[in-house]
Motif scaffolding. Sequence first.
Motif, PDB file in Angstrom:
ATOM      1  N   GLY A  24       3.683  -2.886  -4.808  1.00 23.05           N
ATOM      2  CA  GLY A  24       2.457  -3.303  -5.476  1.00 23.05           C
ATOM      3  C   GLY A  24       1.431  -2.192  -5.553  1.00 23.05           C
ATOM      4  O   GLY A  24       0.712  -2.053  -6.555  1.00 23.05           O
ATOM      5  N   MET A  25       1.368  -1.387  -4.506  1.00 19.09           N
ATOM      6  CA  MET A  25       0.416  -0.275  -4.487  1.00 19.09           C
ATOM      7  C   MET A  25       0.781   0.758  -5.549  1.00 19.09           C
ATOM      8  O   MET A  25      -0.082   1.267  -6.282  1.00 19.09           O
ATOM      9  CB  MET A  25       0.419   0.336  -3.080  1.00 19.09           C
ATOM     10  CG  MET A  25      -0.629   1.366  -2.842  1.00 19.09           C
ATOM     11  SD  MET A  25       0.066   2.975  -3.159  1.00 19.09           S
ATOM     12  CE  MET A  25      -1.435   3.910  -3.101  1.00 19.09           C
ATOM     13  N   GLU A  27       2.428   0.192  -8.282  1.00 22.30           N
ATOM     14  CA  GLU A  27       2.114  -0.398  -9.588  1.00 22.30           C
ATOM     15  C   GLU A  27       0.630  -0.251  -9.896  1.00 22.30           C
ATOM     16  O   GLU A  27       0.245  -0.016 -11.056  1.00 22.30           O
ATOM     17  CB  GLU A  27       2.528  -1.869  -9.598  1.00 22.30           C
ATOM     18  CG  GLU A  27       4.042  -2.075  -9.593  1.00 22.30           C
ATOM     19  CD  GLU A  27       4.447  -3.526  -9.376  1.00 22.30           C
ATOM     20  OE1 GLU A  27       3.538  -4.366  -9.150  1.00 22.30           O
ATOM     21  OE2 GLU A  27       5.660  -3.816  -9.425  1.00 22.30           O
ATOM     22  N   GLY A  28      -0.206  -0.381  -8.865  1.00 21.53           N
ATOM     23  CA  GLY A  28      -1.637  -0.154  -9.069  1.00 21.53           C
ATOM     24  C   GLY A  28      -1.941   1.273  -9.483  1.00 21.53           C
ATOM     25  O   GLY A  28      -2.775   1.515 -10.365  1.00 21.53           O
ATOM     26  N   ASP A  97      -0.421   1.784   2.243  1.00 23.28           N
ATOM     27  CA  ASP A  97       0.431   1.021   1.336  1.00 23.28           C
ATOM     28  C   ASP A  97      -0.056  -0.401   1.105  1.00 23.28           C
ATOM     29  O   ASP A  97       0.566  -1.154   0.351  1.00 23.28           O
ATOM     30  CB  ASP A  97       1.874   0.986   1.873  1.00 23.28           C
ATOM     31  CG  ASP A  97       1.950   0.516   3.326  1.00 23.28           C
ATOM     32  OD1 ASP A  97       0.976  -0.095   3.816  1.00 23.28           O
ATOM     33  OD2 ASP A  97       2.979   0.773   3.981  1.00 23.28           O
ATOM     34  N   ASP A  98      -1.172  -0.798   1.732  1.00 21.12           N
ATOM     35  CA  ASP A  98      -1.620  -2.181   1.619  1.00 21.12           C
ATOM     36  C   ASP A  98      -2.888  -2.337   0.791  1.00 21.12           C
ATOM     37  O   ASP A  98      -3.621  -3.322   0.928  1.00 21.12           O
ATOM     38  CB  ASP A  98      -1.819  -2.789   3.005  1.00 21.12           C
ATOM     39  CG  ASP A  98      -2.865  -2.050   3.839  1.00 21.12           C
ATOM     40  OD1 ASP A  98      -3.380  -1.013   3.384  1.00 21.12           O
ATOM     41  OD2 ASP A  98      -3.159  -2.511   4.963  1.00 21.12           O
ATOM     42  N   VAL A 100      -4.608  -1.821  -3.349  1.00 20.46           N
ATOM     43  CA  VAL A 100      -4.343  -1.614  -4.774  1.00 20.46           C
ATOM     44  C   VAL A 100      -5.648  -1.167  -5.415  1.00 20.46           C
ATOM     45  O   VAL A 100      -6.660  -1.870  -5.311  1.00 20.46           O
ATOM     46  CB  VAL A 100      -3.823  -2.894  -5.451  1.00 20.46           C
ATOM     47  CG1 VAL A 100      -3.683  -2.687  -6.954  1.00 20.46           C
ATOM     48  CG2 VAL A 100      -2.489  -3.320  -4.848  1.00 20.46           C
ATOM     49  N   ARG A 124      -8.925  -9.774  -1.527  1.00 20.61           N
ATOM     50  CA  ARG A 124      -8.418 -10.332  -2.774  1.00 20.61           C
ATOM     51  C   ARG A 124      -9.352 -11.375  -3.381  1.00 20.61           C
ATOM     52  O   ARG A 124      -9.264 -11.674  -4.568  1.00 20.61           O
ATOM     53  CB  ARG A 124      -7.022 -10.920  -2.560  1.00 20.61           C
ATOM     54  CG  ARG A 124      -5.954  -9.841  -2.382  1.00 20.61           C
ATOM     55  CD  ARG A 124      -4.612 -10.435  -2.013  1.00 20.61           C
ATOM     56  NE  ARG A 124      -4.650 -11.051  -0.691  1.00 20.61           N
ATOM     57  CZ  ARG A 124      -3.665 -11.734  -0.153  1.00 20.61           C
ATOM     58  NH1 ARG A 124      -2.545 -11.934  -0.839  1.00 20.61           N
ATOM     59  NH2 ARG A 124      -3.772 -12.255   1.060  1.00 20.61           N
ATOM     60  N   GLN A 223      -4.738  -5.870   0.422  1.00 20.67           N
ATOM     61  CA  GLN A 223      -3.791  -6.969   0.271  1.00 20.67           C
ATOM     62  C   GLN A 223      -3.576  -7.755   1.564  1.00 20.67           C
ATOM     63  O   GLN A 223      -2.984  -8.829   1.541  1.00 20.67           O
ATOM     64  CB  GLN A 223      -2.455  -6.415  -0.232  1.00 20.67           C
ATOM     65  CG  GLN A 223      -2.558  -5.642  -1.535  1.00 20.67           C
ATOM     66  CD  GLN A 223      -3.165  -6.467  -2.659  1.00 20.67           C
ATOM     67  OE1 GLN A 223      -2.598  -7.478  -3.058  1.00 20.67           O
ATOM     68  NE2 GLN A 223      -4.315  -6.046  -3.160  1.00 20.67           N
TER      69      GLN A 223
END
Length: 300
Positions: A24-25, A27-28, A97-98, A100, A124, A223
């Motif tokens: 997810g990171m 992708e951000g 890694d947590d 975005v 979030r 996240q």
Amino acid sequence: MSAEPAERVAVVVVTYNRADLLRGMLEGLAGLERAPDAVVVVDNASSDHTREVLEASRLPGLVAIHTTDNLGGAGGFRLGLQTAYDQGYDVMWLMDDDVVPAPDCLTRLLEVDGSCLIAVREDRSGALVEKAALRFDLRNPLAIRPKTASIDSTYATRAEMPATVEVENVAFEGFLVRREVIDRIGLPDASYFIFYDDVDFAIRARRAGFPIRAVRDAVLVRQLDFDQQHDLAGWKGYYMYRNLFAVHFRYGENALVRLKPWLVALAVVVLSPLRGGRAEARNVSRALRDARGMRTPPAR
């Protein structure tokens, strides 16, 4: 007159056994308006499917470094920064890694003058969760915790912040540093392994004349919830005590502050039957001994 060349930006990410968060990171990062020129990911000997996530990523400029041993966050960021620095990048943007980044996060950071900048973290739901300290007190021996005020304890929402806020410590999670800082003070100290490596780097940067500013409009979304109540009788507790003591030994501004680790250790041992028991007492005793060996920062 010719325009000045654009700065070359490398993102430095450290990850360990959190492949789905890493996906997810990444992708951000792929969705940033201003794309980085490289992304250096240090995989700290993960045993999950991190390697597969990295191999499947189509993020341009991705460089994956798979270590054979877990270097900890401190060693991972040192290795990633060293790699980006040696490859000549002007700006290094550090990430866990947590988180975005918002699509305009890097754009907003690069609009602000300064050699040390941080993005501001929200959760979030949009709540402000930025823990960077407005004051990290290494002068007052009565300050049990040196962090006496943080961004999220001072401002109820990100909207209430000024455009930039000067801070005295950072997390290596959205921290942007230009190479002139590394020229002057060197790389993070890998001997911390986990915890306080970012604090140590921030102290060295500020003492070398580089203020650190949080940029209100540069947003990172965490996240995971913050959970800073670590088991002080477990292995993380050892590092928390040892590294906190090392910071006081290295950077305490007077003899009483440099004495504080001894007093904290004594109090923990005396109170151990009421709190962490023998395991915490052993942790703090070993931490005090080992922190004394860290009193001098490694040569640059």
